[in-house]
Design a protein around this motif. Structure first.
Motif: not given
Length: 309
Positions: A58-68, A83-95
């Motif tokens: 698994i290379d990627w985990v993409l979360v559309t937004h931070a809602h649980l 090995h995966a990296r998580l891809v997040a919106h700039p406003r979601a990443a800090p949370h």
């Protein structure tokens, strides 16, 4: 599997066929889109195993937004994927890196008991494993291009994911909710989601229009699954966004604004379901949509109060 290496995973959040995560498989590599809650992680890993993928694939985990219901299990899942990296919106990443505010906000909406039952303990994602996806950010999964575009309206920390190979969008909550038990002879029944706290109707309509500009073949909704006829469904969403805003303003100032909005939304969705010859009667429609109606009323109230400031 739906089509071209796309697997729909029922996360079993709240009930069956309510909350989906997706696994895209391309040439022996994988990417998850949304994760569900911590409780869904074994299902995601089992789906990967059944497709022949190990955790290391698994290379990627993409979360559309931070809602649980979309990203609550991100930290737990990442702990299993070396090995995966998580891809997040700039406003979601800090949370996602520090979920304290996210947990506090969700607790304010759902209460402590429901938080513990539905979500468990939220794990942070190590900062060095997070990729911040600005508008238009593109990545590759074994040569398969996935692009993230900023889609505010439901939340300001929301992106949607364009899969170029299938010509489909993974829409999170931007393209509304559509439950398969409500499908009728005229196709899917769909409604917008205005859940707390960042509903912005005009921004949402612009985001939906951006999705349509790609001329997609299908939309993959978190709630729930693959739907076609995106142009027709978008027209339904536009109409309902406007109708929901009119209803909210009509209820504003009433002694029990929330109850009035819940009643008005219930009547609106029942009427539209009847018009589309939904197989459920009014009581069935209300039962399926009960939680969404409650959250939509809360979100409309947040919008009214914010708009007044």
């Amino acid at each position: 599997m739906d089509t071209i290496g796309i697997h729909t995973i029922d996360t079993a959040f709240q009930r069956d066929h309510f909350d989906a995560a997706y696994l895209i498989v391309e040439q022996g590599r994988g990417a998850f889109i949304d994760t569900g809650t911590n409780h869904a992680v074994p299902r995601l890993l089992e789906t990967a195993r059944k497709t022949g993928l190990a955790a290391e694939d698994i290379d990627w985990v993409l979360v559309t937004h931070a809602h649980l219901d979309h990203a609550g299990g991100a930290g737990e899942l990442m702990a299993h994927l070396p090995h995966a990296r998580l891809v997040a919106h700039p406003r979601a990443a800090p949370h996602l890196i520090d979920p304290a505010k996210l947990i506090a906000g969700a607790t304010a909406v759902y209460g402590e008991a429901e938080m513990a039952r539905s979500y468990g303990s939220i794990r942070p994602v190590p900062e060095e494993r997070v990729v911040v996806a600005e508008d238009g950010h593109a990545l590759e999964l074994a040569g398969r291009r996935l692009q993230c575009i900023d889609t505010p309206g439901h939340a300001r920390h929301h992106y949607c994911v364009w899969d170029e190979r299938s010509r489909s969008w993974f829409t999170g909550d931007t393209f509304g909710l559509s439950y398969r038990e409500m499908d009728g002879p005229h196709g899917p029944f769909i409604l917008p989601t205005s859940s707390p706290v960042q509903f912005e109707p005009e921004a949402l309509k612009i985001s939906i229009a951006r999705l349509l500009a790609y001329r997609p073949r299908a939309m993959y909704l978190t709630h729930y699954g693959r739907v076609e006829e995106p142009d027709r469904l978008a027209a339904e969403l536009f109409e309902q966004i406007d109708a929901m805003c009119v209803l909210a303003r009509q209820c504003d100032g009433k002694p029990d604004r929330h109850r009035a909005m819940v009643a008005g939304l219930t009547a609106l969705y029942q009427e539209r379901a009847r018009a589309l010859r939904c197989p459920l009667d009014d009581a069935g429609v209300t039962q399926v949509l009960e939680m969404d109606i409650e959250l939509n009323a809360q979100g409309l109230a947040c919008w009214l109060d914010r708009d007044r400031r």
